[in-house]
Write an enzyme that holds these catalytic residues in place. Structure first.
Site, PDB file in Angstrom:
ATOM      1  N   SER A 122       0.835  -1.196   0.000  1.00 46.17           N
ATOM      2  CA  SER A 122       0.000   0.000   0.000  1.00 46.17           C
ATOM      3  C   SER A 122       0.875   1.253   0.000  1.00 46.17           C
ATOM      4  O   SER A 122       1.797   1.379   0.800  1.00 46.17           O
ATOM      5  CB  SER A 122      -0.888  -0.028   1.248  1.00 46.17           C
ATOM      6  OG  SER A 122      -1.680   1.124   1.253  1.00 46.17           O
ATOM      7  N   GLY A 123       0.574   2.149  -0.925  1.00 49.32           N
ATOM      8  CA  GLY A 123       1.313   3.403  -0.999  1.00 49.32           C
ATOM      9  C   GLY A 123       2.548   3.322  -1.875  1.00 49.32           C
ATOM     10  O   GLY A 123       3.307   4.286  -1.982  1.00 49.32           O
ATOM     11  N   THR A 127      -1.615   2.688  -8.087  1.00 47.79           N
ATOM     12  CA  THR A 127      -2.700   3.433  -8.729  1.00 47.79           C
ATOM     13  C   THR A 127      -2.119   4.520  -9.629  1.00 47.79           C
ATOM     14  O   THR A 127      -2.600   4.731 -10.744  1.00 47.79           O
ATOM     15  CB  THR A 127      -3.620   4.038  -7.657  1.00 47.79           C
ATOM     16  OG1 THR A 127      -4.058   2.971  -6.834  1.00 47.79           O
ATOM     17  CG2 THR A 127      -4.808   4.733  -8.262  1.00 47.79           C
ATOM     18  N   ASN A 172      -1.226   5.452   3.133  1.00 47.38           N
ATOM     19  CA  ASN A 172      -1.376   6.163   1.858  1.00 47.38           C
ATOM     20  C   ASN A 172      -2.566   7.111   1.951  1.00 47.38           C
ATOM     21  O   ASN A 172      -3.648   6.708   2.379  1.00 47.38           O
ATOM     22  CB  ASN A 172      -1.599   5.102   0.760  1.00 47.38           C
ATOM     23  CG  ASN A 172      -1.749   5.711  -0.616  1.00 47.38           C
ATOM     24  OD1 ASN A 172      -1.688   6.928  -0.776  1.00 47.38           O
ATOM     25  ND2 ASN A 172      -1.941   4.856  -1.608  1.00 47.38           N
ATOM     26  N   SER A 175      -5.397   5.735  -0.632  1.00 45.96           N
ATOM     27  CA  SER A 175      -5.260   4.286  -0.714  1.00 45.96           C
ATOM     28  C   SER A 175      -6.484   3.656  -1.371  1.00 45.96           C
ATOM     29  O   SER A 175      -7.630   3.989  -1.044  1.00 45.96           O
ATOM     30  CB  SER A 175      -5.078   3.735   0.702  1.00 45.96           C
ATOM     31  OG  SER A 175      -4.892   2.358   0.622  1.00 45.96           O
ATOM     32  N   SER A 176      -6.228   2.778  -2.325  1.00 40.58           N
ATOM     33  CA  SER A 176      -7.350   2.087  -2.990  1.00 40.58           C
ATOM     34  C   SER A 176      -7.899   1.073  -1.998  1.00 40.58           C
ATOM     35  O   SER A 176      -7.180   0.196  -1.536  1.00 40.58           O
ATOM     36  CB  SER A 176      -6.855   1.358  -4.231  1.00 40.58           C
ATOM     37  OG  SER A 176      -6.034   2.199  -4.990  1.00 40.58           O
ATOM     38  N   GLY A 395      -2.716  -2.843  -2.072  1.00 39.14           N
ATOM     39  CA  GLY A 395      -1.424  -3.451  -1.766  1.00 39.14           C
ATOM     40  C   GLY A 395      -1.418  -4.149  -0.417  1.00 39.14           C
ATOM     41  O   GLY A 395      -2.303  -3.942   0.429  1.00 39.14           O
ATOM     42  N   GLU A 397      -0.814  -4.893   3.252  1.00 40.60           N
ATOM     43  CA  GLU A 397      -0.719  -3.909   4.319  1.00 40.60           C
ATOM     44  C   GLU A 397      -0.773  -4.561   5.702  1.00 40.60           C
ATOM     45  O   GLU A 397      -1.413  -5.604   5.884  1.00 40.60           O
ATOM     46  CB  GLU A 397      -1.796  -2.828   4.174  1.00 40.60           C
ATOM     47  CG  GLU A 397      -3.196  -3.348   4.089  1.00 40.60           C
ATOM     48  CD  GLU A 397      -4.196  -2.280   3.653  1.00 40.60           C
ATOM     49  OE1 GLU A 397      -3.795  -1.263   3.072  1.00 40.60           O
ATOM     50  OE2 GLU A 397      -5.387  -2.474   3.914  1.00 40.60           O
TER      51      GLU A 397
HETATM   52  N1  LIG Z   1       5.395   7.977  -9.842  1.00 43.32           N
HETATM   53  C1  LIG Z   1       5.067   8.776  -8.848  1.00 43.32           C
HETATM   54  N2  LIG Z   1       5.453  10.061  -8.861  1.00 43.32           N
HETATM   55  C2  LIG Z   1       5.112  10.891  -7.875  1.00 43.32           C
HETATM   56  N3  LIG Z   1       4.395  10.524  -6.802  1.00 43.32           N
HETATM   57  C3  LIG Z   1       3.967   9.251  -6.731  1.00 43.32           C
HETATM   58  C4  LIG Z   1       4.270   8.309  -7.748  1.00 43.32           C
HETATM   59  N4  LIG Z   1       3.716   7.146  -7.420  1.00 43.32           N
HETATM   60  C5  LIG Z   1       3.080   7.347  -6.246  1.00 43.32           C
HETATM   61  N5  LIG Z   1       3.226   8.602  -5.823  1.00 43.32           N
HETATM   62  C6  LIG Z   1       2.690   9.192  -4.592  1.00 43.32           C
HETATM   63  O1  LIG Z   1       2.390   8.156  -3.722  1.00 43.32           O
HETATM   64  C7  LIG Z   1       1.034   8.166  -3.371  1.00 43.32           C
HETATM   65  C8  LIG Z   1       0.502   6.763  -3.239  1.00 43.32           C
HETATM   66  O2  LIG Z   1       0.472   6.163  -4.488  1.00 43.32           O
HETATM   67  P1  LIG Z   1      -0.699   5.175  -4.917  1.00 43.32           P
HETATM   68  O3  LIG Z   1      -1.988   5.678  -4.460  1.00 43.32           O
HETATM   69  O4  LIG Z   1      -0.520   4.928  -6.323  1.00 43.32           O
HETATM   70  O5  LIG Z   1      -0.320   3.916  -4.092  1.00 43.32           O
HETATM   71  P2  LIG Z   1      -0.945   2.473  -4.207  1.00 43.32           P
HETATM   72  O6  LIG Z   1       0.158   1.557  -4.468  1.00 43.32           O
HETATM   73  O7  LIG Z   1      -2.049   2.500  -5.148  1.00 43.32           O
HETATM   74  O8  LIG Z   1      -1.459   2.222  -2.768  1.00 43.32           O
HETATM   75  P3  LIG Z   1      -2.752   1.435  -2.294  1.00 43.32           P
HETATM   76  O9  LIG Z   1      -2.417   0.006  -2.355  1.00 43.32           O
HETATM   77  O10 LIG Z   1      -2.915   1.900  -0.917  1.00 43.32           O
HETATM   78  O11 LIG Z   1      -3.831   1.848  -3.176  1.00 43.32           O
HETATM   79  C9  LIG Z   1       0.344   8.961  -4.435  1.00 43.32           C
HETATM   80  O12 LIG Z   1      -0.782   9.593  -3.942  1.00 43.32           O
HETATM   81  C10 LIG Z   1       1.413   9.939  -4.848  1.00 43.32           C
HETATM   82  O13 LIG Z   1       1.391  11.049  -3.999  1.00 43.32           O
HETATM   83 MG   LIG Z   2      -3.985   2.325  -5.064  1.00 45.03          MG
END
Ligand SMILES: Nc1ncnc2c1ncn2[C@@H]1O[C@H](COP(=O)(O)OP(=O)(O)OP(=O)(O)O)[C@@H](O)[C@H]1O
Ligand SMILES: [Mg+2]
Length: 1019
Positions: A122-123, A127, A172, A175-176, A395, A397
């Site tokens: 997660s994070g 996404t 996050n 977070s999805s 993800g 967690e």
């Molecule tokens: N490539 C990137 N460039 C800049 N910031 C990023 C990037 N990837 C992620 N982030 C930052 O990290 C945060 C978390 O990313 P994201 O929501 O994609 O995580 P996730 O893997 O989908 O987590 P979850 O499993 O909780 O959904 C985003 O809101 C963003 O601020």
């Molecule tokens: Mg996500």
């Protein structure tokens, strides 16, 4: 080898771009090139080195490792997208766009389905990655205005789903809280034409409860903080999250602008085609959930729950009757045979029922929302499509308190890890073995054992949970825990408080069980149907309430849906994005070594690297490889008759590859490095164009030839037809001509006979012909007598009449045009003609000579003479020669004609006077035919012999003045005249050398005219 132009150009471009992006070359772009593939430290160092330079992407072969930078890097611009479009994977620095583009082009060339598995805890940035991929396709795929709509809808589905399915967690801020698998459908031309979303287990408990520091789903805050006043008023809400029990637990979140998000989300709903009513109902549900959360209960004297607050607004928002709702919240319905018994709830139970209702309501609304979006993304066209699936699932967690949902989320991650292992580590190595490729096995941790622990039938945690739920008697969390201990007590990945050793026991509560997941240890705590809102109605169909069938537990449902997902994924070609979290505090630029090392470990990146490095980047069945690349070698093109493996070897040898670059398996060719494959692919691309050009040329030639032949045939046909037409026309013409000629001849032959059609036509023709010819050949002057066309007999009469008419017409025209003087002249000439025509040789020549009024002017005549005869009025005068009657001596005289007499005058002497009265009958004037000589009778002393140059004029004038016409006689031969009355004299005429007049021996007057001097001229 492959030294054709295009490759050269491509190489040049790569070199150029390589120079441009020198910064991007920090560390090693592809771990496969790492010196020590067993050293985790080297791996991490490389990651960190690149991360410090803001290079978050690194490859392991075709797998993309991404480290979350927690800051904007400016690497997702349109320019960047363009850089990566249509470029081979390893040509440019690693990027999510390169992977997306490669998947897309492989899909197009191989016409098969693909998926991009984005994993990480997660994070870690899953996404974000999936959004970037979607944006890349939105820009890079060909588009039309129609496709733009599909593309826009796919893009805007994200903010909607994120609003309803994402929330701030400790890990996050966005977070999805649901799993998302999205298929992007492409047609043969590579246009993105539609999409479909599958959602997995929404973490619905979040609606009613959030861990400390976490928040509810974004939509609630968007509505309360960003919603318009009017919307809030209609929903009976206040603009303060603190007023709602379901929202008070969450901390603040500064990184989000809910107002903007609300607007974006509303716009997205509009683009997705949600009607106003649907939007209204949807927000009605969100509002009603907030109201439901505020419903409190109090216990009566018996301890039964009663709602403290009225639920009127819910009636309005959900369309559910207040009574029914209150009953549902405070009573349990027990169905016993034919009866229904309502058993009242305690306050705790009522709260539980309220929250259960809320969770179900939100969960089903979310499912409805996904379905609605799917309707909007659906492409109804039935033509074949290929898809690229994007899997962005919650993800792995670990929280302080991990509920059932965390269990599901982590189980899901186990499954995906298992799939990854299956597709990369395990099956790959098995394949090498099966194909007899020399291979040193790579050891890896297979998490199958954990998956089995959770999902195995009869002995897995889910099965045990199902059994416990269905078992008669009271099943509690503790009995479930006991059951787990009984059945799984010996499992190496399962621990409970009772089973744990001393040390571990301290970290657990009695009601917990712990699973040793692939990604780490996690301790888990064991711990509606009448509506008017159409969405609520749809989500809670009345039939469901009547169904007696026991529903599947959520865990089983989830297990089945994951099985389904695995099936979907295994049917497609995989691409991997492994997302790593750089630090736990969401801090930009911080690289937490321990945290990253942990992720690298459990994600199996080292093992993957080893397999990649030792293994082969590409493999294909000989038949498939041969089929695709056979144009590259003359020996295999267009057909290879031998064994496919030999054909493949021929191609590779022809392309100049050494044996360590590829291996020949039993059924497949294995190519070690991607660059080799790309080079082959490049060669194929070029060759394809050349072949296409050849085929095109052949086809064009064939087509043009065909067209030419067709045109020629058509031309010949037209020619033939045209000739036929012409010939027929000619024949008709000839037949007609023959007929006409026959008729003509017949008409000609019978022209003198009684009138028949033939001869009358002929005669008409003759007449017509004559008349038309005549029209063009009419004489132009009256004097022209010869021009008149000789008429055929049949028009003789008419011709004569016409001639006369024409003559008259000309005469008339002439006459109308002549003056009085001309008229007099003509009258005189007419008289002359009467007198002399045909009688005197010189007459014709005289006709054209005009007569004058007089030949002598008054000055020429002597004054005395004038005085003497003036009273008689002089009409004409002319000089003449008078010959004496006896000696014929010539004497010059003037002949003057007055009204009454003619005078011969010599100077002032009036010599002779002849009165006109004395001129009688013919013979008064006689003249010779050949000279200007005349004899004038009437004088009393004898005839006068006169000669003058204008004889015709003088004689005519005399006749006119004397008003006598018969006084002239033209004689032939000699002129006889009276010398004296009774004595005759003669004038003879002859010709000689010299003109003269003399008395001849015979006593006659001899008039000799010179041979050159004819009488005519003198006339
Ligand atoms: N490539 C990137 N460039 C800049 N910031 C990023 C990037 N990837 C992620 N982030 C930052 O990290 C945060 C978390 O990313 P994201 O929501 O994609 O995580 P996730 O893997 O989908 O987590 P979850 O499993 O909780 O959904 C985003 O809101 C963003 O601020
Ligand atoms: Mg996500």
């Amino acid at each position: 080898m492959l030294n054709c132009d295009r490759l050269q150009r491509r190489k040049a471009r790569v070199n150029m771009e390589g120079a441009l992006v020198a910064r991007d070359q920090v560390g090693i772009q592809d771990f496969v090139l790492l010196d020590s593939i067993t050293s985790e430290t080297a791996f991490l160092d490389n990651l960190k080195k690149r991360f410090n330079e803001n290079l978050i992407y690194t490859y392991i072969g075709t797998l993309l490792v991404s480290v979350n930078p927690y800051k904007e890097l400016g690497i997702y611009t349109k320019k960047q997208m363009e850089n990566y479009m249509g470029v081979n994977f390893f040509e440019l620095p690693p990027h999510i766009y390169a992977l997306a583009d490669n998947a897309y082009h492989t899909m197009l060339t191989e016409m098969n389905n693909h998926f991009i598995l984005i994993s990480g805890e997660s994070g870690a940035g899953k996404t974000e990655a999936s959004k970037r991929i979607l944006q890349f396709y939105a820009v890079s795929c060909p588009s039309t205005s129609l496709l733009d709509r599909a593309r826009d809808r796919m893009l805007v589905s994200n903010p909607v789903l994120e609003a309803f399915g994402n929330a701030k967690t400790l890990k996050n801020d966005n977070s999805s809280r649901f799993g998302k698998y999205m298929d992007i459908q492409f047609n043969r031309e590579g246009e993105a034409v539609g999409g479909h979303i599958l959602s997995y287990l929404l973490e619905k408990s979040r609606v009613v409860y959030q861990n400390h520091g976490e928040r509810n789903f974004h939509i609630f805050y968007q509505l309360v903080e960003g919603g318009e006043e009017e919307t809030l008023r209609l929903l009976g809400l206040e603009r303060n999250c603190q007023h709602y029990c379901y929202l008070v637990q969450g901390g603040t979140l500064n990184t989000v602008n809910y107002k903007n998000d609300w607007k974006t989300m509303q716009k997205a709903l509009f683009v997705l085609g949600f009607s106003e009513k649907e939007t209204e109902y949807l927000f009605g549900i969100i509002g009603s959930i907030l109201h439901l959360g505020n419903v409190q209960f109090e216990a009566d004297s018996k301890g039964y729950a009663h709602p403290l607050t009225a639920c009127c607004i819910l009636l309005q928002l959900l369309g559910v009757h207040v009574q029914v709702l209150q009953e549902a919240l405070t009573f349990k319905k027990i169905e016993a045979k034919t009866e229904e018994v309502l058993s009242p709830f305690s306050v705790d139970h009522a709260i539980y029922a309220r929250d259960a209702l809320t969770k179900a309501l939100y969960d089903r609304t979310f499912t409805w929302l996904v379905n609605k979006i799917n309707e909007s993304l659906e492409n109804k066209d039935s033509t074949k499509k290929t898809v690229i699936g994007l899997l962005d699932i919650y993800g792995f967690e670990v929280f302080y308190v991990n509920s059932f949902e965390q269990f599901c989320i982590n189980y899901c991650n186990e499954k995906l890890q298992q799939l990854f292992i299956q597709l990369t580590l395990k099956s790959e190595q098995e394949e090498y073995e099966a194909e007899d490729i020399e291979w040193e096995p790579v050891q890896f941790f297979n998490n199958r054992i954990i998956c089995d622990l959770v999902e195995q039938r009869h002995s897995g945690i889910i099965s045990i949970l199902d059994e416990e739920c269905m078992r008669p008697g009271e099943a509690t969390d503790l009995t479930f825990l006991e059951r787990l201990e009984e059945r799984l007590g010996n499992h190496p990945h399962f621990v409970t408080h009772r089973l744990a050793d001393q040390k571990t026991r301290k970290t657990m509560d009695r009601g917990d069980f712990r699973l040793l997941h692939y990604a780490g240890e996690v301790t888990y705590c064991v711990v509606m149907h009448q509506a008017k809102n159409s969405i609520v109605k749809h989500c809670f169909p009345p039939t469901e309430a009547d169904s007696k069938k026991r529903p599947e537990t959520v865990a089983t449902q989830f297990k089945s849906s994951l099985m389904g997902l695995t099936k979907i994924l295994t049917a497609k070609e995989p691409w991997y994005v492994r997302c790593l979290k750089s630090n736990e505090d969401k801090q930009p630029g911080r690289f937490d070594h321990v945290l990253v090392r942990h992720q690298v470990k459990y994600l199996g990146l080292m093992e993957h690297l080893r397999v990649r490095r030792a293994g082969f980047a590409y493999r294909r069945r000989y038949e498939v490889f041969l089929h695709r690349y056979k144009p590259l070698c003359p020996a295999t093109w267009p057909h290879w008759r031998g064994v496919p493996a030999d054909g493949v070897e021929r191609i590779l040898k022809h392309l100049g590859y050494s044996e360590d670059e590829y291996k020949m398996g039993r059924t497949k060719i294995f190519i070690r490095h991607p660059r080799t494959l790309f080079a082959i692919e490049d060669a194929y691309e070029i060759c394809k164009h050349e072949l296409a050009a050849k085929i095109q040329a052949k086809y064009k030639g064939y087509k043009v030839k065909g067209e030419y032949r067709k045109k020629k045939e058509a031309a010949t046909k037209i020619e033939t037809c045209w000739r036929g037409v012409q010939a027929r026309k000619e024949r008709e013409k000839r037949a007609w001509a023959v007929k006409v000629i026959k008729k003509f001849i017949k008409g000609y032959m019978t022209r003198h006979q009684a009138a028949t059609t033939d001869n009358s036509e002929y005669l008409t023709f003759v007449r017509h012909n004559y008349l038309t010819r005549l029209k063009d050949h009419l004489p132009k002057t009256v004097l022209d007598k010869s021009t008149w066309l000789t008429p055929p007999p049949v028009v003789k009469e008419a011709s004569e009449m016409l001639r006369k008419l024409h003559m008259r017409l000309m005469v008339r025209k002439y006459v109308r045009g002549i003056t009085a003087a001309q008229k007099t002249q003509l009258q005189l000439k007419g008289l002359t003609s009467e007198l002399f025509k045909g009688k005197k040789d010189s007459y014709p020549q005289s006709v054209s000579r005009p007569f004058v009024d007089t030949r002598l002017s008054e000055q020429d005549i002597n004054m005395r003479v004038l005085q003497m005869i003036r009273h008689e009025r002089i009409k004409y005068s002319i000089p003449v020669v008078k010959y004496d009657r006896n000696g014929f001596k010539p004497r010059p005289r003037q002949l003057i004609l007055t009204q009454t007499a003619a005078y011969l005058v010599e100077e002032a002497k009036m010599k002779q006077r002849i009165e006109y009265r004395s001129l009688k009958g013919d013979r008064s004037v006689s003249g010779s035919l050949s000279s200007g000589l005349m004899g004038l009778k009437g004088w009393r002393h004898g005839d006068l012999v006169l000669q003058c140059d204008h004889l015709f004029e003088a004689v005519t004038k005399l006749c006119v003045v004397a008003n006598k016409r018969n006084i002239v006689k033209v004689v032939q031969g000699s002129i006889k005249f009276d010398i004296q009355p009774g004595k005759e004299g003669f004038v003879d005429f002859g010709s000689g050398q010299e003109a003269m007049a003399y008395k001849a021996k015979n006593g006659h007057l001899m008039v000799v005219s010179a041979s050159l001097w004819c009488g005519c001229c003198r006339c």
